[in-house]
Design an enzyme around this catalytic site. Structure first.
Site, PDB file in Angstrom:
ATOM      1  N   GLU A 121       0.058   3.696   1.607  1.00 23.13           N
ATOM      2  CA  GLU A 121       0.042   4.012   3.245  1.00 23.13           C
ATOM      3  C   GLU A 121       1.691   3.792   3.694  1.00 23.13           C
ATOM      4  O   GLU A 121       1.821   4.427   4.575  1.00 23.13           O
ATOM      5  CB  GLU A 121      -0.747   3.366   4.008  1.00 23.13           C
ATOM      6  CG  GLU A 121      -2.247   3.754   4.095  1.00 23.13           C
ATOM      7  CD  GLU A 121      -2.403   5.126   4.623  1.00 23.13           C
ATOM      8  OE1 GLU A 121      -1.965   5.225   5.797  1.00 23.13           O
ATOM      9  OE2 GLU A 121      -2.828   6.187   4.075  1.00 23.13           O
ATOM     10  N   SER A 166       0.719  -1.302  -0.002  1.00 23.83           N
ATOM     11  CA  SER A 166       0.018  -0.016   0.023  1.00 23.83           C
ATOM     12  C   SER A 166       0.759   1.299  -0.119  1.00 23.83           C
ATOM     13  O   SER A 166       1.809   1.174   0.701  1.00 23.83           O
ATOM     14  CB  SER A 166      -0.818  -0.131   1.235  1.00 23.83           C
ATOM     15  OG  SER A 166      -1.338   1.276   1.555  1.00 23.83           O
ATOM     16  N   TYR A 178      -1.813  -0.233  10.679  1.00 23.43           N
ATOM     17  CA  TYR A 178      -1.989  -0.762   9.218  1.00 23.43           C
ATOM     18  C   TYR A 178      -0.727  -0.764   8.496  1.00 23.43           C
ATOM     19  O   TYR A 178      -0.134  -1.726   8.089  1.00 23.43           O
ATOM     20  CB  TYR A 178      -3.172  -0.332   8.661  1.00 23.43           C
ATOM     21  CG  TYR A 178      -3.307  -0.645   7.312  1.00 23.43           C
ATOM     22  CD1 TYR A 178      -3.962  -1.523   6.801  1.00 23.43           C
ATOM     23  CD2 TYR A 178      -2.756   0.237   6.202  1.00 23.43           C
ATOM     24  CE1 TYR A 178      -4.225  -1.930   5.423  1.00 23.43           C
ATOM     25  CE2 TYR A 178      -3.169  -0.055   4.975  1.00 23.43           C
ATOM     26  CZ  TYR A 178      -3.739  -1.115   4.393  1.00 23.43           C
ATOM     27  OH  TYR A 178      -3.979  -1.319   3.055  1.00 23.43           O
TER      28      TYR A 178
HETATM   29  P1  NAP Z   1     -11.370  -4.661   1.455  1.00 22.81           P
HETATM   30  O1  NAP Z   1     -12.431  -4.261   0.568  1.00 22.81           O
HETATM   31  O2  NAP Z   1     -11.544  -4.179   2.667  1.00 22.81           O
HETATM   32  O3  NAP Z   1     -11.420  -6.211   1.506  1.00 22.81           O
HETATM   33  C1  NAP Z   1     -10.595  -7.087   2.340  1.00 22.81           C
HETATM   34  C2  NAP Z   1     -10.568  -8.408   2.284  1.00 22.81           C
HETATM   35  O4  NAP Z   1      -9.859  -9.106   3.163  1.00 22.81           O
HETATM   36  C3  NAP Z   1     -12.275  -8.936   2.620  1.00 22.81           C
HETATM   37  O5  NAP Z   1     -12.330 -10.092   1.799  1.00 22.81           O
HETATM   38  C4  NAP Z   1     -12.129  -9.396   4.106  1.00 22.81           C
HETATM   39  O6  NAP Z   1     -13.278 -10.106   4.336  1.00 22.81           O
HETATM   40  C5  NAP Z   1     -10.727 -10.031   4.100  1.00 22.81           C
HETATM   41  N1  NAP Z   1     -10.098 -10.123   5.336  1.00 22.81           N
HETATM   42  C6  NAP Z   1     -10.006  -9.521   6.524  1.00 22.81           C
HETATM   43  N2  NAP Z   1      -9.639  -9.872   7.335  1.00 22.81           N
HETATM   44  C7  NAP Z   1      -9.324 -11.218   7.451  1.00 22.81           C
HETATM   45  C8  NAP Z   1      -8.635 -12.340   8.043  1.00 22.81           C
HETATM   46  N3  NAP Z   1      -8.269 -12.006   9.021  1.00 22.81           N
HETATM   47  N4  NAP Z   1      -8.360 -13.427   7.225  1.00 22.81           N
HETATM   48  C9  NAP Z   1      -8.822 -13.598   5.804  1.00 22.81           C
HETATM   49  N5  NAP Z   1      -9.616 -12.550   5.120  1.00 22.81           N
HETATM   50  C10 NAP Z   1      -9.666 -11.548   5.716  1.00 22.81           C
HETATM   51  O7  NAP Z   1      -9.971  -4.273   0.746  1.00 22.81           O
HETATM   52  P2  NAP Z   1      -9.701  -4.121  -0.748  1.00 22.81           P
HETATM   53  O8  NAP Z   1     -10.012  -2.552  -0.914  1.00 22.81           O
HETATM   54  O9  NAP Z   1     -10.167  -4.973  -1.566  1.00 22.81           O
HETATM   55  O10 NAP Z   1      -8.160  -4.237  -0.674  1.00 22.81           O
HETATM   56  C11 NAP Z   1      -7.402  -5.565  -1.076  1.00 22.81           C
HETATM   57  C12 NAP Z   1      -6.101  -5.398  -0.568  1.00 22.81           C
HETATM   58  O11 NAP Z   1      -5.468  -4.453  -0.884  1.00 22.81           O
HETATM   59  C13 NAP Z   1      -6.073  -5.089   1.109  1.00 22.81           C
HETATM   60  O12 NAP Z   1      -4.949  -5.843   1.326  1.00 22.81           O
HETATM   61  C14 NAP Z   1      -5.702  -3.638   1.369  1.00 22.81           C
HETATM   62  O13 NAP Z   1      -5.038  -3.518   2.603  1.00 22.81           O
HETATM   63  C15 NAP Z   1      -4.794  -3.459   0.231  1.00 22.81           C
HETATM   64  N6  NAP Z   1      -4.863  -2.022  -0.375  1.00 22.81           N
HETATM   65  C16 NAP Z   1      -5.840  -1.465  -0.960  1.00 22.81           C
HETATM   66  C17 NAP Z   1      -5.912  -0.236  -1.448  1.00 22.81           C
HETATM   67  C18 NAP Z   1      -7.102   0.370  -1.672  1.00 22.81           C
HETATM   68  O14 NAP Z   1      -7.236   1.573  -2.009  1.00 22.81           O
HETATM   69  N7  NAP Z   1      -8.285  -0.158  -1.975  1.00 22.81           N
HETATM   70  C19 NAP Z   1      -4.828   0.382  -1.656  1.00 22.81           C
HETATM   71  C20 NAP Z   1      -3.403  -0.298  -1.196  1.00 22.81           C
HETATM   72  C21 NAP Z   1      -3.565  -1.680  -0.936  1.00 22.81           C
HETATM   73  P3  NAP Z   1     -14.689 -10.000   4.492  1.00 22.81           P
HETATM   74  O15 NAP Z   1     -15.320  -9.552   3.512  1.00 22.81           O
HETATM   75  O16 NAP Z   1     -15.039 -11.183   5.568  1.00 22.81           O
HETATM   76  O17 NAP Z   1     -14.493  -8.726   5.741  1.00 22.81           O
HETATM   77  N1  GDD Z   2     -12.441   6.978   6.039  1.00 26.01           N
HETATM   78  C1  GDD Z   2     -12.526   8.142   6.302  1.00 26.01           C
HETATM   79  N2  GDD Z   2     -13.518   8.839   6.676  1.00 26.01           N
HETATM   80  N3  GDD Z   2     -11.581   9.134   5.757  1.00 26.01           N
HETATM   81  C2  GDD Z   2     -11.909  10.490   5.948  1.00 26.01           C
HETATM   82  C3  GDD Z   2     -12.956  11.038   6.529  1.00 26.01           C
HETATM   83  C4  GDD Z   2     -14.012  10.180   6.980  1.00 26.01           C
HETATM   84  O1  GDD Z   2     -15.139  10.353   7.384  1.00 26.01           O
HETATM   85  N4  GDD Z   2     -12.676  12.404   6.613  1.00 26.01           N
HETATM   86  C5  GDD Z   2     -11.591  12.664   6.035  1.00 26.01           C
HETATM   87  N5  GDD Z   2     -11.022  11.439   5.801  1.00 26.01           N
HETATM   88  C6  GDD Z   2      -9.571  11.260   5.267  1.00 26.01           C
HETATM   89  C7  GDD Z   2      -8.850  10.418   5.912  1.00 26.01           C
HETATM   90  O2  GDD Z   2      -8.311  11.169   7.019  1.00 26.01           O
HETATM   91  C8  GDD Z   2      -7.721  10.464   4.854  1.00 26.01           C
HETATM   92  O3  GDD Z   2      -6.508  11.285   5.093  1.00 26.01           O
HETATM   93  C9  GDD Z   2      -8.547  10.063   3.505  1.00 26.01           C
HETATM   94  O4  GDD Z   2      -9.879  10.816   4.037  1.00 26.01           O
HETATM   95  C10 GDD Z   2      -8.546   8.825   2.922  1.00 26.01           C
HETATM   96  O5  GDD Z   2      -9.146   7.847   3.846  1.00 26.01           O
HETATM   97  P1  GDD Z   2      -9.707   6.615   3.395  1.00 26.01           P
HETATM   98  O6  GDD Z   2     -10.765   6.732   2.251  1.00 26.01           O
HETATM   99  O7  GDD Z   2     -10.202   5.845   4.689  1.00 26.01           O
HETATM  100  O8  GDD Z   2      -8.414   5.875   2.964  1.00 26.01           O
HETATM  101  P2  GDD Z   2      -7.031   5.756   3.314  1.00 26.01           P
HETATM  102  O9  GDD Z   2      -6.025   6.584   2.397  1.00 26.01           O
HETATM  103  O10 GDD Z   2      -6.839   5.952   4.689  1.00 26.01           O
HETATM  104  O11 GDD Z   2      -6.459   4.190   3.157  1.00 26.01           O
HETATM  105  C11 GDD Z   2      -6.823   3.590   1.813  1.00 26.01           C
HETATM  106  O12 GDD Z   2      -6.038   3.514   0.959  1.00 26.01           O
HETATM  107  C12 GDD Z   2      -4.750   2.885   1.456  1.00 26.01           C
HETATM  108  C13 GDD Z   2      -3.663   3.120   0.021  1.00 26.01           C
HETATM  109  O13 GDD Z   2      -3.065   4.409   0.343  1.00 26.01           O
HETATM  110  C14 GDD Z   2      -7.316   2.071   2.345  1.00 26.01           C
HETATM  111  O14 GDD Z   2      -7.972   1.350   1.170  1.00 26.01           O
HETATM  112  C15 GDD Z   2      -6.106   1.312   2.761  1.00 26.01           C
HETATM  113  O15 GDD Z   2      -6.378  -0.009   2.778  1.00 26.01           O
HETATM  114  C16 GDD Z   2      -5.059   1.462   1.514  1.00 26.01           C
HETATM  115  O16 GDD Z   2      -3.869   0.845   1.866  1.00 26.01           O
END
Ligand code: NAP
Ligand code: GDD
Length: 359
Positions: free
Chosen positions: A139, A137, A161
């Protein structure tokens, strides 16, 4: 008839897991996903591609398991015998990781190590190569040390995280170098879609907007609106995961659009789509702040573009629009010309939901 390639996905019920499953099925794979046992089913994102395994030709199979349960992970690996594993499972909410740090680190950090160990033993015993993708990520860049961020930018994680993702990243590199595993880290910047979890900021906004238009919600409570993110479209990003595992050699790649936008800009475009002014609806609530914030993320996807031939296909504005449109439709609202909206449901029975208030 050739045997299909077999892939195993952790996190198959998540946003990315669902898009990746679709992609792999399209490519002819047999797809196996690990799901957690829950008291109510949460397979909504993959229900449309699920087939009864009793049916001949079914190619999507689900197995119970959990990243915190190493024995089961090993058992599933032995049973499935995949040639590719995509480790997408995670407690992926950054704010929640401050509330539940031990669990987050167990699932994200130790969970990755458990899979790597299982692959190492399986590969050693059978001689079969298993290619591994780790969902890293942006992050991990946290307090950014360079703008834009690329593969060589030092990490500075700012949440439980992100710390766990850094651990998983380096373990993946370490297993590649120590045991010759074909293991890749994708360093993916934020990617969104109509399937995005409802408490991430983009979906929280588009979902609340639809509810406001439908008369089901009056206010939207949010935290820091100044943070900037490099937001892309999830469907594009799972393609990059797959491409990484099709290369001759394993490597690590940044996947991003190269553009950054603030939460305010997202609000402008989303509310502007239905001719509303977000300032009339958005209120501040400090419970959505994080103890340490990541202020600015912007990635340099040059390596992914050159070596994988990967390109994002959706602009920031298109992304916001497609998410708004999907949530309006989900509420039974039809966007009309000029993006005024025609309510087509009875909004008389309004009830608050848990989702409207949890971080
Ligand atoms: P998501 O929608 O939150 O999905 C997470 C998945 O992980 C769900 O299927 C969840 O199952 C499963 N999970 C959670 N805890 C688990 C556990 N203990 N054992 C097995 N499975 C578990 O996340 P996503 O957005 O698809 O992201 C996929 C991956 O990419 C994650 O690793 C995330 O950290 C990473 N990532 C995401 C982003 C982004 O912007 N989306 C960016 C960078 C990296 P349930 O449905 O049962 O909760
Ligand atoms: N969730 C959330 N809710 N975020 C908020 C809010 C709110 O009400 N108000 C402001 N934010 C700001 C957060 O403080 C953060 O700076 C930004 O919106 C994005 O928050 P999220 O959408 O929760 O995503 P993230 O950037 O913290 O994390 C996501 O992206 C990562 C990759 O950079 C997640 O998908 C992570 O799993 C992933 O790794």
């Amino acid at each position: 008839m050739t045997t299909p390639k077999r892939a195993l996905i952790t996190g198959v019920t998540g946003q990315d897991g669902s898009y990746l499953s679709e992609l792999l099925l399209e490519q002819g794979y047999e797809v196996h996903g690990i799901i957690r046992r829950t008291s109510t089913f949460n397979t909504d994102r993959i229900d449309h591609i699920y087939e009864d395994p009793h049916q001949e030709g079914a190619r999507l199979f689900l197995h119970y398991g959990d990243l915190t349960d190493g024995t089961t992970l090993r058992r599933v690996l032995e049973a499935v015998q995949p040639v590719e594993i995509y480790n997408l499972g995670a407690q992926s909410h950054v704010r929640v990781s401050f509330d539940c740090p031990e669990y987050t680190v167990d699932a994200v950090g130790m969970g990755t190590l458990r899979i790597l160990e299982a692959i190492r033993d399986y590969q050693h015993r059978t001689g079969i190569q298993v290619r591994f993708y780790q969902a890293g990520s942006s992050e991990m860049f946290g307090l950014v040390q360079e703008v834009p961020q690329r593969e060589t930018t030092p990490f500075y994680p700012r949440s439980p995280y992100a710390c766990a993702k850094v651990y998983a990243h380096w373990q993946t590199v370490n297993y590649r170098e120590s045991y010759g595993l074909f293991a890749c880290n994708g360093i993916l910047f934020n990617h969104e879609s109509p399937r995005r979890g409802e408490t991430f900021v983009t979906r929280k906004i588009t979902r609340a907007l639809a509810r406001i238009v439908a008369g089901q919600q009056k206010k939207l409570y949010m935290g820091n609106l100044d943070a900037k993110r490099d937001w892309g479209y999830a469907k594009d990003y799972v393609k990059a995961m797959w491409l990484m595992l099709q290369q001759e050699a394993p490597d690590d790649y940044v996947v991003a659009t190269g553009e950054t936008h603030s939460i305010r800009e997202f609000l402008d475009i989303a509310f502007g789509y239905v001719n509303l002014n977000w300032q009339d609806y958005v209120e501040f609530d400090e419970r959505y702040l994080r103890p340490a914030e990541v202020d600015l993320l912007i990635g340099d996807p040059a390596k992914a573009k050159t070596q994988l031939g990967w390109e994002p296909s959706v602009t920031f504005e298109q992304l916001v629009h497609l998410m708004v449109e999907a949530d309006l439709k989900g509420m039974g609202l039809v966007p009309l010309n000029g993006h005024s909206v025609q309510p087509v449901i009875d909004t008389a029975t309004l009830r608050p939901t848990v989702l409207s208030s949890l971080p």
